[in-house]
Scaffold this motif. Structure first.
Motif, PDB file in Angstrom:
ATOM      1  N   ILE A 128       1.354  -1.376   0.050  1.00 19.31           N
ATOM      2  CA  ILE A 128      -0.601   0.222  -0.203  1.00 19.31           C
ATOM      3  C   ILE A 128       0.610   1.381   0.285  1.00 19.31           C
ATOM      4  N   LEU A 129       2.046   1.483   0.961  1.00 17.63           N
ATOM      5  CA  LEU A 129       2.656   2.328   0.486  1.00 17.63           C
ATOM      6  C   LEU A 129       3.330   2.387   0.045  1.00 17.63           C
ATOM      7  N   ILE A 130       4.104   1.265  -1.181  1.00 14.46           N
ATOM      8  CA  ILE A 130       4.754   1.378  -2.346  1.00 14.46           C
ATOM      9  C   ILE A 130       3.774   2.276  -2.939  1.00 14.46           C
ATOM     10  N   PHE A 131       2.160   2.241  -3.061  1.00 14.15           N
ATOM     11  CA  PHE A 131       1.396   2.831  -4.300  1.00 14.15           C
ATOM     12  C   PHE A 131       1.198   3.697  -3.679  1.00 14.15           C
ATOM     13  N   ALA A 132       0.639   4.370  -3.092  1.00 15.25           N
ATOM     14  CA  ALA A 132       1.072   5.623  -2.368  1.00 15.25           C
ATOM     15  C   ALA A 132       2.428   6.746  -3.163  1.00 15.25           C
ATOM     16  N   GLU A 133       3.325   5.844  -2.727  1.00 13.77           N
ATOM     17  CA  GLU A 133       4.541   6.539  -3.309  1.00 13.77           C
ATOM     18  C   GLU A 133       4.720   6.822  -5.108  1.00 13.77           C
ATOM     19  N   VAL A 134       3.985   5.767  -5.459  1.00 19.25           N
ATOM     20  CA  VAL A 134       3.303   6.017  -6.924  1.00 19.25           C
ATOM     21  C   VAL A 134       3.328   6.986  -7.166  1.00 19.25           C
ATOM     22  N   LEU A 135       2.252   7.858  -6.885  1.00 20.10           N
ATOM     23  CA  LEU A 135       1.376   9.429  -7.267  1.00 20.10           C
ATOM     24  C   LEU A 135       2.075   9.988  -7.240  1.00 20.10           C
TER      25      LEU A 135
END
Lengths: 164, 86
Positions: A141-148
């Motif tokens: 989930i953190l990686i998907f947030a970071e990708v934003l």
């Protein structure tokens, strides 16, 4: 300022660099705002969790590091724009608009990503202390947030390459 | 027991500090070294192009460092679950 009496060429108004400067400033301002929120919010979670499970501190630092990376995205774009700023005579209004757009793109994407990282980091770290198998989910989930934030960086760099 | 515990704490601190320094400094260093030495001097690219390429290099280095930290945090932490007894 030298050459005040010389008229500026068409498309190069005196306020052209203002937009570029605002772009560079907003890139780092909003990214740092998001990174600060992410660090603080996940920091409260780490502080609350570490009282009972101090051996998990190393794992739970990850949201803080990811929030810091958001600020590095803003820093990169701000340095790129600041390096391209010039005197109004050589700086068209179009470039000012493009630089403002680049700064706002990475700034607001970083703000959004920082908010997401903060909330996910807080809840995820608290949950990992009770169920260690949640760790993989929290990282994803953190990686998907970071990708934003990374999307904003890509758009900003693409805008930065636009020249006339 | 306490001595060993403090040692591991120091170990964890050293590891985290090392990774934080790597994550903060390596992208900055790689941005300017790749720009000045590789893209400007060696390949002789234009300013905008070399800026963009070196920004890409810096971001790639940054994510590699972040991946190394996550790997370290995931595999170095003792996974034994301490059951709370109350």
């Amino acid at each position: 300022m030298s050459g005040v009496n010389e008229p500026l060429p068409d498309g190069n108004p005196i306020y052209g660099p203002f937009f570029g400067v605002m772009g560079a400033a907003s890139a780092i301002i909003f990214s740092a705002l998001g990174a600060a929120y992410g660090t603080a919010k996940s920091g409260t979670g780490i502080a609350a969790m570490s009282v009972m499970r101090p051996e998990l501190i190393m794992k739970s630092i990850i949201p803080v590091v990811m929030a810091g990376i958001i600020a590095i995205y803003g820093l990169v774009v701000a340095v790129l724009i600041a390096g391209a700023l010039e005197d109004a005579k050589k700086y068209t209004l179009y470039r000012g608009f493009v630089h403002l757009g680049a700064g706002l793109a990475v700034g607001f994407s970083g703000l959004a990503a920082g908010f997401a990282i903060g909330i996910v980091g807080d809840a995820g770290v608290r949950g990992t202390a009770q169920q260690p198998r949640l760790f993989v989910g929290m990282i994803l989930i953190l990686i998907f947030a970071e990708v934003l934030g990374l999307y904003g960086l890509i758009v900003a760099i693409y805008l930065y390459t636009k020249q006339n | 027991m306490t001595n060993q515990k403090e040692q591991t704490e120091l170990q964890v601190f050293k590891t985290v500090l090392l990774h934080c320094i790597i994550i903060i400094t390596f992208p900055v260093i790689s941005f300017f070294t790749s720009k000045i030495f590789i893209f400007d001097k060696l390949l002789g690219l234009e300013t905008v192009t070399s800026n963009v390429y070196s920004a890409g290099v810096a971001i790639a280095i940054l994510h590699i460092a972040l991946g190394a930290f996550i790997y370290r945090a995931y595999f170095d932490t003792p996974s034994k679950l301490q059951m709370k007894s109350d």
